[in-house]
Design a protein around this motif. Structure first.
Motif, PDB file in Angstrom:
ATOM      1  N   MET A 201       0.804  -1.222   0.000  1.00  0.00           N
ATOM      2  CA  MET A 201       0.000   0.000   0.000  1.00  0.00           C
ATOM      3  C   MET A 201       0.839   1.274   0.000  1.00  0.00           C
ATOM      4  N   LEU A 202       0.186   2.328  -0.439  1.00  0.00           N
ATOM      5  CA  LEU A 202       0.791   3.662  -0.432  1.00  0.00           C
ATOM      6  C   LEU A 202       0.093   4.488   0.640  1.00  0.00           C
ATOM      7  N   ASP A 203       0.894   5.146   1.469  1.00  0.00           N
ATOM      8  CA  ASP A 203       0.342   6.100   2.440  1.00  0.00           C
ATOM      9  C   ASP A 203       0.337   7.470   1.785  1.00  0.00           C
ATOM     10  N   ARG A 204      -0.818   8.090   1.760  1.00  0.00           N
ATOM     11  CA  ARG A 204      -0.923   9.386   1.072  1.00  0.00           C
ATOM     12  C   ARG A 204      -1.302  10.508   2.033  1.00  0.00           C
ATOM     13  N   GLU A 205      -0.872  11.708   1.694  1.00  0.00           N
ATOM     14  CA  GLU A 205      -1.420  12.884   2.364  1.00  0.00           C
ATOM     15  C   GLU A 205      -2.902  12.950   1.993  1.00  0.00           C
ATOM     16  N   PRO A 206      -3.697  13.613   2.861  1.00  0.00           N
ATOM     17  CA  PRO A 206      -5.129  13.686   2.533  1.00  0.00           C
ATOM     18  C   PRO A 206      -5.386  14.482   1.258  1.00  0.00           C
ATOM     19  N   ARG A 207      -6.508  14.169   0.627  1.00  0.00           N
ATOM     20  CA  ARG A 207      -6.957  14.981  -0.525  1.00  0.00           C
ATOM     21  C   ARG A 207      -7.040  16.442  -0.093  1.00  0.00           C
ATOM     22  N   GLY A 208      -6.648  17.331  -0.954  1.00  0.00           N
ATOM     23  CA  GLY A 208      -6.724  18.761  -0.618  1.00  0.00           C
ATOM     24  C   GLY A 208      -5.470  19.268   0.068  1.00  0.00           C
ATOM     25  N   ALA A 209      -4.507  18.379   0.335  1.00  0.00           N
ATOM     26  CA  ALA A 209      -3.289  18.800   1.044  1.00  0.00           C
ATOM     27  C   ALA A 209      -2.361  19.631   0.148  1.00  0.00           C
ATOM     28  N   ILE A 210      -2.535  19.494  -1.160  1.00  0.00           N
ATOM     29  CA  ILE A 210      -1.654  20.233  -2.076  1.00  0.00           C
ATOM     30  C   ILE A 210      -2.271  21.608  -2.344  1.00  0.00           C
ATOM     31  N   PHE A 235       5.427  -2.648   1.897  1.00  0.00           N
ATOM     32  CA  PHE A 235       5.208  -3.971   1.296  1.00  0.00           C
ATOM     33  C   PHE A 235       5.635  -5.044   2.293  1.00  0.00           C
ATOM     34  N   ILE A 236       4.690  -5.901   2.637  1.00  0.00           N
ATOM     35  CA  ILE A 236       5.001  -7.022   3.534  1.00  0.00           C
ATOM     36  C   ILE A 236       4.404  -8.279   2.900  1.00  0.00           C
ATOM     37  N   ALA A 237       5.233  -9.283   2.705  1.00  0.00           N
ATOM     38  CA  ALA A 237       4.752 -10.494   2.037  1.00  0.00           C
ATOM     39  C   ALA A 237       5.472 -11.713   2.586  1.00  0.00           C
ATOM     40  N   LYS A 238       4.773 -12.839   2.498  1.00  0.00           N
ATOM     41  CA  LYS A 238       5.330 -14.093   2.995  1.00  0.00           C
ATOM     42  C   LYS A 238       5.523 -15.041   1.815  1.00  0.00           C
ATOM     43  N   LYS A 239       6.647 -15.723   1.793  1.00  0.00           N
ATOM     44  CA  LYS A 239       6.878 -16.656   0.684  1.00  0.00           C
ATOM     45  C   LYS A 239       6.149 -17.968   0.964  1.00  0.00           C
ATOM     46  N   ARG A 240       5.410 -18.406  -0.046  1.00  0.00           N
ATOM     47  CA  ARG A 240       4.654 -19.652   0.111  1.00  0.00           C
ATOM     48  C   ARG A 240       5.596 -20.832   0.213  1.00  0.00           C
ATOM     49  N   LYS A 241       5.175 -21.804   1.015  1.00  0.00           N
ATOM     50  CA  LYS A 241       5.948 -23.050   1.055  1.00  0.00           C
ATOM     51  C   LYS A 241       5.446 -23.939  -0.077  1.00  0.00           C
TER      52      LYS A 241
END
Ligand SMILES: C[S@@+](CC[C@H](N)C(=O)[O-])C[C@H]1O[C@@H](n2cnc3c(N)ncnc32)[C@H](O)[C@@H]1O
Length: 264
Positions: A201-210, A235-241
Motif C-alpha cells: 500500500m501507499l500512504d498518502r497525504e489527505p486529498r486537498g493537502a496540495i 510492502f510485507i509479504a510471505k513466501k509460500r511453502k
C-alpha cells in the motif's frame, strides 16, 4: 522511539528472527543490522552499495556485501526475513530489486520493505528542513532557482550536508534517487512469484493537502495528483511453502502428536 528500531520491531512481529537468518538491504554503516543482532538473529547479512558499508557495526554475526540490491550474489531461498527501510526510493531499478528480494527469501520467510519519502511526494528530495515553505521544491525549481531560494531565505545548512550548492546538487542528482512514481512500487510488487502479499500500500497525504496553485503548476508538468500525495510504500509479504514441504511438515507434526511418538 527511533524510526528504524520501530520498523525492525514491527518486522520481527511478522517473522520472529531469534535463531534465524536476516538480510538487511540498504544497511549503510550497519545500524539496522545491530537491531537484528540484538533481537537474537543467528546470522545477519547487510547489502549496500556505499563505501564504508558496516563501518559502525562490525560484528561476528554480520556479513556485509557491497553490491546492489538489483543483483545480489546471495543464495536463493536463504533468508527468514528480508528487510529494507528508507532504501528502495534510492535503488534505480525497483522491479529487479523486489524480484531479488523475492528470490532470496526462504519459503515461510517474510519480505518487509518500507520506502519513504517517495520521489514525487512533498519531501521526495529528502531535505524537508530546508524547504519547509516551498513544498515539492525538487519538482518545481531548477538547480539555479533552488540555490537562489535557499540563499535568499538565508536557510542555514547543517555542517554534515555541506553548502547550499552541495544540498541542491545532491537532491537533483538522478544517481541518488530513482525518481519513480509511486505506482511503480505497486506494479513492481504486485505479482512476485510465490509471495503471498499481506500489505502492499501507499500512504498518502489527505486529498486537498496540495495548495491549488502548486497542484496547477505540477499538473501542467504532467504530475498526477494522487501520486504527488503518496509518501510511503509499504510492502510485507510471505513466501509460500511448496506443497511438498507443507505435507512433510504436516505429517511430521502428526507423528509428533501421535501417542506412539510419546512412548519411551
Ligand atoms: C537513506 S539511506 C538508508 C539507510 C538505512 N536503511 C537507514 O534507514 O538508516 C539509503 C541507503 O540505500 C543505499 N542504496 C542506494 N542504492 C542502492 C542499491 N542499488 N542497492 C543497495 N543499497 C542502495 C544507500 O547507499 C544508502 O545507504
Amino acid at each position: 522511539m527511533d524510526y528504524n528500531y520501530f520498523h525492525a520491531q514491527k518486522a520481527n512481529r511478522h517473522k520472529r528472527v531469534r535463531g534465524r537468518t536476516v538480510l538487511v538491504i540498504g544497511c549503510n554503516t550497519g545500524g539496522d543490522c545491530r537491531y537484528f543482532v540484538d533481537l537474537g538473529a543467528k546470522e545477519v547479512h547487510g547489502v549496500d552499495v556505499v563505501d564504508g558499508i558496516g563501518r559502525d557495526f562490525p560484528h561476528p554475526t554480520v556479513t556485509y556485501h557491497q553490491e546492489s540490491a538489483e543483483a545480489m550474489s546471495l543464495p536463493s531461498g536463504y533468508f527468514d526475513l528480508v528487510y529494507s527501510v528508507a532504501t528502495m526510493e534510492h535503488v534505480p531499478d525497483i522491479f529487479r530489486a523486489f524480484s531479488e528480494m523475492a528470490r532470496v527469501v526462504k519459503p515461510g520467510g517474510v519480505v518487509y520493505s518500507l520506502a519513504a519519502p517517495l520521489w514525487n511526494s512533498r519531501h521526495g528530495h529528502h531535505y524537508p528542513q530546508y524547504f519547509v515553505n516551498y513544498p515539492w521544491a525538487h519538482l518545481r525549481l531548477s538547480r539555479d532557482e533552488a540555490v537562489r531560494y535557499l540563499e535568499e531565505n538565508s536557510v542555514a545548512i547543517a555542517e554534515a550536508n555541506g553548502t547550499i550548492q552541495d544540498v541542491v546538487a545532491y537532491m537533483l542528482d538522478a544517481r541518488n534517487f530513482n525518481m519513480r512514481p509511486s505506482t511503480d512500487y505497486i506494479a513492481a510488487t504486485a505479482r512476485l512469484p510465490d509471495l503471498k502479499v499481506k500489505v502492499n500500500m501507499l500512504d498518502r497525504e489527505p486529498r486537498g493537502a496540495i495548495p491549488p496553485e502548486v497542484l496547477d503548476e505540477l499538473a501542467a508538468k504532467g504530475y498526477d495528483e494522487a501520486d504527488l500525495r503518496a509518501i510511503t510504500h509499504c510492502f510485507i509479504a510471505k513466501k509460500r511453502k511448496p506443497w511438498r514441504l507443507f505435507w512433510v511438515e504436516l505429517s511430521n507434526a502428526a507423528v509428533a502428536r501421535s501417542p506412539l511418538a510419546r512412548q519411551p
